[in-house]
Enzyme design. Sequence first.
Site, PDB file in Angstrom:
ATOM      1  N   CYS A   2      -1.436   6.396  13.094  1.00  0.00           N
ATOM      2  CA  CYS A   2      -1.963   7.205  14.181  1.00  0.00           C
ATOM      3  C   CYS A   2      -3.215   7.894  13.657  1.00  0.00           C
ATOM      4  CB  CYS A   2      -0.959   8.280  14.564  1.00  0.00           C
ATOM      5  SG  CYS A   2       0.697   7.630  14.879  1.00  0.00           S
ATOM      6  N   ARG A  27      -7.054   3.487  15.440  1.00  0.00           N
ATOM      7  CA  ARG A  27      -5.860   3.725  14.613  1.00  0.00           C
ATOM      8  C   ARG A  27      -4.563   3.688  15.424  1.00  0.00           C
ATOM      9  NH1 ARG A  27      -6.935   5.799   9.620  1.00  0.00           N
ATOM     10  NH2 ARG A  27      -4.842   6.637   9.498  1.00  0.00           N
ATOM     11  N   TRP A  74       0.246   5.505  17.575  1.00  0.00           N
ATOM     12  CA  TRP A  74       0.758   4.134  17.548  1.00  0.00           C
ATOM     13  C   TRP A  74       2.253   4.298  17.288  1.00  0.00           C
ATOM     14  CZ3 TRP A  74       2.717   0.820  13.504  1.00  0.00           C
ATOM     15  CH2 TRP A  74       2.794  -0.524  13.865  1.00  0.00           C
ATOM     16  N   ASN A 100       1.113  11.704  11.403  1.00  0.00           N
ATOM     17  CA  ASN A 100       0.891  10.279  11.191  1.00  0.00           C
ATOM     18  C   ASN A 100       1.808   9.878  10.045  1.00  0.00           C
ATOM     19  OD1 ASN A 100      -0.170   7.744  10.635  1.00  0.00           O
ATOM     20  ND2 ASN A 100      -2.049   8.532   9.695  1.00  0.00           N
ATOM     21  N   GLY A 101       2.698   8.929  10.276  1.00  0.00           N
ATOM     22  CA  GLY A 101       3.621   8.510   9.219  1.00  0.00           C
ATOM     23  C   GLY A 101       5.032   8.398   9.780  1.00  0.00           C
ATOM     24  N   GLU A 503      -6.472 -17.879   9.095  1.00  0.00           N
ATOM     25  CA  GLU A 503      -7.192 -16.679   9.506  1.00  0.00           C
ATOM     26  C   GLU A 503      -7.698 -16.827  10.956  1.00  0.00           C
ATOM     27  OE1 GLU A 503      -7.581 -13.754   8.856  1.00  0.00           O
ATOM     28  OE2 GLU A 503      -9.485 -13.104   9.704  1.00  0.00           O
ATOM     29  N   LYS A 507      -6.825 -14.389  14.137  1.00  0.00           N
ATOM     30  CA  LYS A 507      -7.843 -13.749  14.983  1.00  0.00           C
ATOM     31  C   LYS A 507      -7.569 -14.048  16.449  1.00  0.00           C
ATOM     32  CE  LYS A 507      -9.075 -11.639  12.828  1.00  0.00           C
ATOM     33  NZ  LYS A 507      -9.162 -11.161  11.457  1.00  0.00           N
ATOM     34  N   GLU A 510      -4.382 -12.269  17.765  1.00  0.00           N
ATOM     35  CA  GLU A 510      -4.563 -10.821  17.871  1.00  0.00           C
ATOM     36  C   GLU A 510      -5.299 -10.392  19.131  1.00  0.00           C
ATOM     37  OE1 GLU A 510      -6.678 -10.201  14.072  1.00  0.00           O
ATOM     38  OE2 GLU A 510      -5.553  -8.336  14.034  1.00  0.00           O
ATOM     39  N   HIS A 526       3.644 -34.023   9.313  1.00  0.00           N
ATOM     40  CA  HIS A 526       5.010 -33.678   8.873  1.00  0.00           C
ATOM     41  C   HIS A 526       5.762 -32.872   9.926  1.00  0.00           C
ATOM     42  CE1 HIS A 526       4.262 -35.355   4.961  1.00  0.00           C
ATOM     43  NE2 HIS A 526       3.131 -34.663   4.884  1.00  0.00           N
ATOM     44  N   LYS A 626      -5.448  -0.480  13.618  1.00  0.00           N
ATOM     45  CA  LYS A 626      -6.363  -0.988  12.603  1.00  0.00           C
ATOM     46  C   LYS A 626      -5.747  -1.025  11.210  1.00  0.00           C
ATOM     47  CE  LYS A 626     -10.334  -2.325  10.926  1.00  0.00           C
ATOM     48  NZ  LYS A 626     -10.536  -3.773  11.032  1.00  0.00           N
TER      49      LYS A 626
HETATM   50  C1  F6R Z   1      -6.332  -8.766  11.173  1.00  0.00           C
HETATM   51  C2  F6R Z   1      -6.137  -7.434  10.673  1.00  0.00           C
HETATM   52  C3  F6R Z   1      -4.896  -7.139   9.887  1.00  0.00           C
HETATM   53  C4  F6R Z   1      -5.305  -6.488   8.568  1.00  0.00           C
HETATM   54  C5  F6R Z   1      -4.060  -6.057   7.769  1.00  0.00           C
HETATM   55  C6  F6R Z   1      -4.438  -5.484   6.424  1.00  0.00           C
HETATM   56  O1  F6R Z   1      -7.509  -8.878  11.915  1.00  0.00           O
HETATM   57  O2  F6R Z   1      -6.951  -6.580  10.869  1.00  0.00           O
HETATM   58  O3  F6R Z   1      -4.139  -8.276   9.677  1.00  0.00           O
HETATM   59  O4  F6R Z   1      -6.061  -7.405   7.850  1.00  0.00           O
HETATM   60  O5  F6R Z   1      -3.340  -5.122   8.502  1.00  0.00           O
HETATM   61  O6  F6R Z   1      -5.271  -4.383   6.571  1.00  0.00           O
HETATM   62  P1  F6R Z   1      -6.057  -3.789   5.338  1.00  0.00           P
HETATM   63  O7  F6R Z   1      -7.069  -4.787   4.915  1.00  0.00           O
HETATM   64  O8  F6R Z   1      -6.688  -2.534   5.842  1.00  0.00           O
HETATM   65  O9  F6R Z   1      -5.053  -3.549   4.269  1.00  0.00           O
END
Ligand code: F6R
Length: 631
Positions: A2, A27, A74, A100-101, A503, A507, A510, A526, A626
Site C-alpha cells: 500500500c 502501490r 492493496w 502498509n504490511g 516475460e 506482460k 498483466e 511435447h 507495483k
Molecule cells: C511484472 C512486474 C512484477 C515484478 C515483481 C518483482 O511486470 O512488475 O512481476 O517484476 O513483482 O518486483 P521487483 O523487481 O520490484 O522486486
Amino acid sequence: MCGIVGYVGRSEAAPILLDGLRRLGYRGYDSAGVAIVNGNKVETRKCAGRIAELGKLMAERPPTGTYGISHTRWATHGKPTDQNAHPHFDATGRLALVHNGVIENYQALKDQLIRDGDTNFASETDTEVLAHLIGKLYDQSIAADTSSNGKTKAELPNKKGRLVEAVRTALRQVIGTYGIALVHRDIPDFIVGARRGSPLVLGVGKDENFLASDVSAIVAYTRDAVYLNDFDVVAVERDKFEISSVAGEGGNYQVSKVEFTDADIKKGDYPHYMLKEIFEQPGSVRDAMRGRLSQEECTAKLGGLNMTPAQLRDVGRVVLTGCGTALHAAMIGEYLIEQLAQIPTEVEYASEFRHRNTPMTRDTLVFAISQSGETADTLGALRESRRKGYRTLGICNNVASTIARESDGGVYMHAGPEIGVAATKSFTSQVAILTAIGLLLGRMRHLSTSEGTRIIEALEALPEQIEEVLKLSDQMKAIAKKYASVSGLLFFGRQFNFPIAVEAALKLKEITYLFAEGHPSAELKHGIIALIRPDLPSVFIAPDDAVFSKNMNNIEQVRARKGPVIAITSGNCAKQLKGIADDIVTVPKVPDFVSPILTVIPLQLLAYHLAVELGRDVDKPRNLAKSVTVE
Ligand code: F6R
C-alpha cells in the site's frame, strides 16, 4: 503493498496528501483514505475504489487542517470496502492510523483486546487492531499520569513522548511487517511513523515535514530525505523530527538528496507511464552502463560489488534470485554468466529459495534482483542467504531500498523511477547489468581482451539500436488491432530468447488479462501443440542466431495446424519467414547474448497496444500492485 503519505506543516494538508496518493497509486489502488486533524476533530474521508473516487469525496466535503495522514490500499486482510479502507481508528476515535504490511498475529492481539473489554471494531483489518492497541496503551499511560505516585508534571513524559512510547510498546508485541503513520486528535501538529519490512521515508522540508512510502510522493515538495531503517520510530513535527528505535534507543540517520526530480515522475506527453517507460529504454540502458565499461581493460568496472579481483576470480557458482520480471531477467542472466564466464549459475524463485534448503558451495555468489528493492520474497531470500554466510549482492533500481541496504554490495540500475505497474525499462537494465557481470567474471577467467571488446561494443551499441526498435511501435499497434479479439497468445523462444517468451507472456497477462504462456520453442511438440488453433496466435522470438533454423521447424509445426504466427526476427531471417509467418517484426541483428534486450521491446509494445485496444487500465491493472511487500 500500500502507499502512505503524511504531512505536518503550515499548508492545508488535503491537497498535499491527495497529490502524494496519486503519485503512489501504483502501490495499490483498491481503496483510499485520509485523516486530517482540525482542532478537536479528526476529519476522515475514505472509500473503496480508485484515488479519483477519494478525490471526488474530498471535493464534495473538503477536510481542512495542516496535518494528517493518508493511504492507498492493496487489500491483504478484508475486502476492498469503505469500512476496510484506511485510516483506521482506536476504540475512542481519537487516534487514526494507516498501515502498509501485514500484522501476522493480529487475531491473537485482537482476542486479547476483546478479553480486556474492547469490542468496538469497525473493520476486518489487521490495521485496526494495531490502532486499538496503540490507543489503549496511550490512554493507559495518560490515566497512570493522573495517579502518578508523587512525580511532578515536569518529570512525566509529555503527550508526545507518551504516544511514541505507546507506539513502541505496541510494536514490540507485533509479529509481521509494517510501515505506519498515525495522528492523535489530542496532540496537535504531530505525526508518528515507524517501519519494519515496509518502506517509509521522511521528507525534510522548511517548516514542514512529510512521511511517505516512496519519495516520489513528496519529491515535488522536498528532495531531502531520510530513508528510515527497520525498527525506526520517527516523531515528526513541523520544524523538527526525532528518530529512535522500537527498543527505545536513539536512531542513526542520514539526510540524503533524492536523485530525481518531480519532472522525472511526470507522464509528460505520453498517455501512460508504461509507454513513457518503454520509450525511455535507450537512456535507461545507457545509464545502466555509464562509467561501467572499460575499453582499456576490456571489461566491466563494478566497484559497488565490493569484491577484490581475487574474490571475483574465486566465485565458483552463482545463484540469481528475484520474482516476476526480475526473475525473467535472472533467467537470461543464467545463460549470460554461463556463456561468458563459464560459471555454473542457477535461477531460484525468491519465494522458493528462502524456504527450501538449496545446497550451496562456499564459493557461491548470490544476486537478489529487484526493481523496487522492497519485494518481500526477494528480501526474504537475501536475508536467508546472508544468514547462511553467503556473499549476497543486490541489483536494484530504488536507491536506499531495503534490499540495496541489506546486501553486501551490488549494482544500481539508475533507470529512474518506474511507475507503470508492468515492469519494462527495469527489465532491460537488469539484463544489461547481468551482461556486464558476465563480462567481468568472464574476464577474470578465460575471456580474451578481443572477446571483452566485442561484448563492450555490443553493449555500447544498444541505445541506438533500441531507438530503431522503438520505431516499430506503429507496426505493433497494427498487429494488436488485428489480434484484438483473440482469446490468448502463446510465446516461444530458444536459448537467450526463451526467457523473453515467458516475460512477454507475463506482460500480456498483466495488462490485457488475456491468457498467455511462454515456453521454449522445442517444448511445443511435447504437449502445447494440442492448443494450436486458428484463433490462438503464436509469437515466435526467432532472431538471426544459431538456433534460427530450429525455431523455423517449430513455426512450420504451428502453421501446419493452422495457427497464426507472429515472428520477431532480425537480419536476413525476415526474408526466410516471408510467406510462412503472418506477421514479421524485424529488429537489428546483434550478437545473440544481447538480443533479448531488443526482442523484448516489440513485445512490451504489443502488450501495451493490445491493452489499450481492449480498454484496459494500462498503468494500474486489476488486482496488481507495483511492488509486493507481503508474502
Ligand atoms: C511484472 C512486474 C512484477 C515484478 C515483481 C518483482 O511486470 O512488475 O512481476 O517484476 O513483482 O518486483 P521487483 O523487481 O520490484 O522486486
